[in-house]
Design a protein around this motif. Structure first.
Motif, PDB file in Angstrom:
ATOM      1  N   PRO A 142       0.817  -1.225   0.000  1.00 32.16           N
ATOM      2  CA  PRO A 142       0.000   0.000   0.000  1.00 32.16           C
ATOM      3  C   PRO A 142       0.848   1.272   0.000  1.00 32.16           C
ATOM      4  CG  PRO A 142      -0.885  -1.588   1.560  1.00 32.16           C
ATOM      5  CD  PRO A 142       0.447  -2.112   1.114  1.00 32.16           C
ATOM      6  N   ILE A 143       2.004   1.219   0.645  1.00 31.80           N
ATOM      7  CA  ILE A 143       2.893   2.375   0.664  1.00 31.80           C
ATOM      8  C   ILE A 143       3.438   2.652  -0.733  1.00 31.80           C
ATOM      9  CG2 ILE A 143       4.956   3.364   1.736  1.00 31.80           C
ATOM     10  CD1 ILE A 143       2.596   2.824   3.649  1.00 31.80           C
ATOM     11  N   ILE A 144       3.736   1.559  -1.475  1.00 30.05           N
ATOM     12  CA  ILE A 144       4.205   1.713  -2.856  1.00 30.05           C
ATOM     13  C   ILE A 144       3.112   2.341  -3.723  1.00 30.05           C
ATOM     14  CG2 ILE A 144       5.034   0.509  -4.912  1.00 30.05           C
ATOM     15  CD1 ILE A 144       7.063   0.540  -2.700  1.00 30.05           C
ATOM     16  N   PHE A 145       1.861   1.912  -3.514  1.00 29.41           N
ATOM     17  CA  PHE A 145       0.745   2.520  -4.248  1.00 29.41           C
ATOM     18  C   PHE A 145       0.660   4.023  -3.959  1.00 29.41           C
ATOM     19  CE2 PHE A 145      -1.144  -1.797  -4.739  1.00 29.41           C
ATOM     20  CZ  PHE A 145      -1.454  -1.719  -6.093  1.00 29.41           C
ATOM     21  N   ASP A 146       0.789   4.392  -2.686  1.00 30.51           N
ATOM     22  CA  ASP A 146       0.733   5.811  -2.311  1.00 30.51           C
ATOM     23  C   ASP A 146       1.876   6.594  -2.951  1.00 30.51           C
ATOM     24  OD1 ASP A 146      -1.490   5.282  -0.779  1.00 30.51           O
ATOM     25  OD2 ASP A 146      -0.387   5.188   1.130  1.00 30.51           O
ATOM     26  N   PHE A 147       3.080   5.971  -2.955  1.00 31.19           N
ATOM     27  CA  PHE A 147       4.240   6.615  -3.566  1.00 31.19           C
ATOM     28  C   PHE A 147       3.990   6.862  -5.055  1.00 31.19           C
ATOM     29  CE2 PHE A 147       8.104   5.941  -6.115  1.00 31.19           C
ATOM     30  CZ  PHE A 147       8.914   6.961  -5.636  1.00 31.19           C
ATOM     31  N   ALA A 148       3.459   5.854  -5.746  1.00 29.17           N
ATOM     32  CA  ALA A 148       3.186   5.995  -7.178  1.00 29.17           C
ATOM     33  C   ALA A 148       2.158   7.102  -7.422  1.00 29.17           C
ATOM     34  CB  ALA A 148       2.690   4.668  -7.746  1.00 29.17           C
ATOM     35  N   HIS A 149       1.099   7.122  -6.631  1.00 28.96           N
ATOM     36  CA  HIS A 149       0.057   8.137  -6.779  1.00 28.96           C
ATOM     37  C   HIS A 149       0.621   9.538  -6.569  1.00 28.96           C
ATOM     38  CE1 HIS A 149      -3.216  10.743  -5.268  1.00 28.96           C
ATOM     39  NE2 HIS A 149      -3.924  10.140  -6.246  1.00 28.96           N
ATOM     40  N   ASP A 150       1.405   9.697  -5.510  1.00 24.08           N
ATOM     41  CA  ASP A 150       1.952  11.018  -5.169  1.00 24.08           C
ATOM     42  C   ASP A 150       2.934  11.519  -6.215  1.00 24.08           C
ATOM     43  OD1 ASP A 150       0.445  10.858  -2.888  1.00 24.08           O
ATOM     44  OD2 ASP A 150       2.128  10.313  -1.564  1.00 24.08           O
ATOM     45  N   ASN A 151       3.544  10.610  -6.975  1.00 26.35           N
ATOM     46  CA  ASN A 151       4.553  11.008  -7.959  1.00 26.35           C
ATOM     47  C   ASN A 151       4.067  10.850  -9.393  1.00 26.35           C
ATOM     48  OD1 ASN A 151       7.343  11.553  -6.487  1.00 26.35           O
ATOM     49  ND2 ASN A 151       6.323   9.883  -5.381  1.00 26.35           N
ATOM     50  N   GLY A 152       2.756  10.672  -9.562  1.00 31.78           N
ATOM     51  CA  GLY A 152       2.184  10.595 -10.902  1.00 31.78           C
ATOM     52  C   GLY A 152       2.631   9.390 -11.703  1.00 31.78           C
ATOM     53  N   LEU A 153       2.859   8.260 -11.012  1.00 33.63           N
ATOM     54  CA  LEU A 153       3.321   7.038 -11.667  1.00 33.63           C
ATOM     55  C   LEU A 153       2.188   6.031 -11.777  1.00 33.63           C
ATOM     56  CD1 LEU A 153       6.595   6.607  -9.595  1.00 33.63           C
ATOM     57  CD2 LEU A 153       6.507   7.340 -11.976  1.00 33.63           C
ATOM     58  N   ARG A 154       2.302   5.164 -12.776  1.00 30.42           N
ATOM     59  CA  ARG A 154       1.400   4.010 -12.855  1.00 30.42           C
ATOM     60  C   ARG A 154       2.202   2.754 -12.542  1.00 30.42           C
ATOM     61  NH1 ARG A 154      -1.690   2.907 -17.992  1.00 30.42           N
ATOM     62  NH2 ARG A 154       0.265   3.523 -19.018  1.00 30.42           N
ATOM     63  N   ILE A 155       1.573   1.852 -11.802  1.00 28.50           N
ATOM     64  CA  ILE A 155       2.217   0.577 -11.468  1.00 28.50           C
ATOM     65  C   ILE A 155       1.759  -0.481 -12.462  1.00 28.50           C
ATOM     66  CG2 ILE A 155       2.343  -1.277  -9.756  1.00 28.50           C
ATOM     67  CD1 ILE A 155       2.162   0.825  -7.584  1.00 28.50           C
ATOM     68  N   LEU A 156       2.727  -1.077 -13.165  1.00 24.10           N
ATOM     69  CA  LEU A 156       2.434  -2.108 -14.153  1.00 24.10           C
ATOM     70  C   LEU A 156       2.562  -3.516 -13.573  1.00 24.10           C
ATOM     71  CD1 LEU A 156       4.388  -0.583 -17.187  1.00 24.10           C
ATOM     72  CD2 LEU A 156       2.012  -0.178 -16.493  1.00 24.10           C
ATOM     73  N   LYS A 157       3.379  -3.652 -12.512  1.00 24.07           N
ATOM     74  CA  LYS A 157       3.571  -4.959 -11.875  1.00 24.07           C
ATOM     75  C   LYS A 157       3.969  -4.730 -10.424  1.00 24.07           C
ATOM     76  CE  LYS A 157       7.248  -7.327 -12.984  1.00 24.07           C
ATOM     77  NZ  LYS A 157       8.193  -8.193 -13.725  1.00 24.07           N
ATOM     78  N   LEU A 158       3.424  -5.573  -9.527  1.00 25.84           N
ATOM     79  CA  LEU A 158       3.756  -5.440  -8.110  1.00 25.84           C
ATOM     80  C   LEU A 158       3.730  -6.817  -7.463  1.00 25.84           C
ATOM     81  CD1 LEU A 158       4.327  -3.262  -5.895  1.00 25.84           C
ATOM     82  CD2 LEU A 158       1.893  -3.389  -5.342  1.00 25.84           C
ATOM     83  N   ASN A 159       4.884  -7.304  -6.988  1.00 25.98           N
ATOM     84  CA  ASN A 159       4.985  -8.617  -6.355  1.00 25.98           C
ATOM     85  C   ASN A 159       5.686  -8.487  -5.017  1.00 25.98           C
ATOM     86  OD1 ASN A 159       3.882 -10.108  -8.564  1.00 25.98           O
ATOM     87  ND2 ASN A 159       5.846  -9.877  -9.620  1.00 25.98           N
ATOM     88  N   GLN A 160       5.185  -9.207  -4.024  1.00 22.97           N
ATOM     89  CA  GLN A 160       5.839  -9.265  -2.725  1.00 22.97           C
ATOM     90  C   GLN A 160       6.676 -10.530  -2.660  1.00 22.97           C
ATOM     91  OE1 GLN A 160       3.445  -9.981   0.813  1.00 22.97           O
ATOM     92  NE2 GLN A 160       4.519  -8.337   1.880  1.00 22.97           N
TER      93      GLN A 160
END
Length: 298
Positions: free
Chosen positions: A265-283
């Motif tokens: 969720p922190i990565i999602f917030d970081f992407a949103h705040d910096n105008g980025l789109r996430i194409l892939k996210l794995n833990q």
């Protein structure tokens, strides 16, 4: 205490195979002993089984000093060396009877260890006719003949196919229900499947000694993320609890966090705040193999 090692060192000429090693193993533990080739694993096992004497320090098996009362130590240990020394021209029962005479145990014990190690269907054959898996069973049966309190197994699953490997693993876990087992292996999955504790040695020194549960609990969290364009690693490093950032390729990053809390969720917030789109996210979590490489890389 089944095994106790105190400030033990072994020197061959100018080479220090073991360097001030200290650890203890309680009765009933199954402990994995890991290390790269030449780290000192086999040397330690040979000292515990009285094949070698330490240069410095002390070692005890069932509270008996391995140097001063070797025969008593040998009676309490079952040992399966890395290169299982078998007489290939002897029949299974014949070979076990030969070893039973050496240990001075009843012949009744032979049928018990044959059943215990699953050798019954092959017990009428010569050892040379057996598969690698069944030869390992013969080695384990020999180690168990005198019903020792401690089993020391040096690479017991080396060279086995996947089916044989599972069989030997289950066998070791079964016989380990009421014995102390100290085993070395290069197969990390075997340690995770059989052991509750891991000791890692590198260049003769202990670099880790933890329960498998604690070792896993201390593992860092890695999140693999792909953005829609390149991001400066320094910017990603400003995220809270980030331990390291690696640009794997293109716009893909491995972000290591120092906490176990799910940081996606922190990565999602970081992407949103910096105008980025996430194409892939794995833990991801570091497994035992990656931790082993980290601890023994130098």
């Amino acid at each position: 205490m089944s095994i106790k090692v105190e400030h033990l060192s072994k020197i061959y000429g100018s080479q220090k195979a073991l360097d001030d090693v200290t650890f203890e193993i309680d009765k009933g533990e199954i402990v994995g002993f890991l290390g790269p080739n030449g780290a000192g694993k086999s040397t330690m096992m040979k000292i515990l089984t009285t094949y070698l004497e330490p240069t410095e320090g002390l070692a005890y098996v069932n509270d008996v000093n391995v140097e001063t009362d070797q025969r008593k130590v040998q009676k309490s240990i079952g040992y399966l060396p890395e290169h299982n020394p078998l007489h290939l021209d002897m029949y299974v029962k014949e070979y076990l009877a030969f070893n039973a005479d050496i240990h001075g145990v009843s012949k009744d014990r032979i049928s018990k260890v044959i059943e215990l190690t699953g050798l019954t269907p092959e017990s009428h054959k010569k050892i040379g006719q057996l598969s690698k898996g069944y030869r390992q069973r013969v080695g384990l049966a020999t180690a168990l003949l005198h019903d020792p309190d401690v089993l020391i197994l040096d690479e017991p699953t080396t060279g086995l196919d996947p089916n044989q490997l599972v069989d030997i693993r289950n066998l070791i876990k079964s016989v380990g229900s009421n014995k102390t087992i100290f085993l070395s292996t290069h197969i990390m999955q075997e340690v995770e499947a059989m052991c509750k504790r891991v000791i890692i040695i590198n260049k003769g020194k202990i670099v880790a000694d933890q329960s498998l549960q604690d070792l896993k609990g201390s593992q860092q969290q890695i999140i693999e993320v792909e953005f829609d364009y390149r991001v400066e690693e320094e910017l990603i490093s400003e995220i809270k609890h980030v331990a390291s950032v690696q640009n794997v390729y293109d716009f893909v990053y491995d972000i290591t966090f120092s906490v176990q809390k799910d940081m996606r969720p922190i990565i999602f917030d970081f992407a949103h705040d910096n105008g980025l789109r996430i194409l892939k996210l794995n833990q991801k979590n570091k497994n035992l193999e990656s931790l082993f490489h980290e601890l023994t890389a130098n």
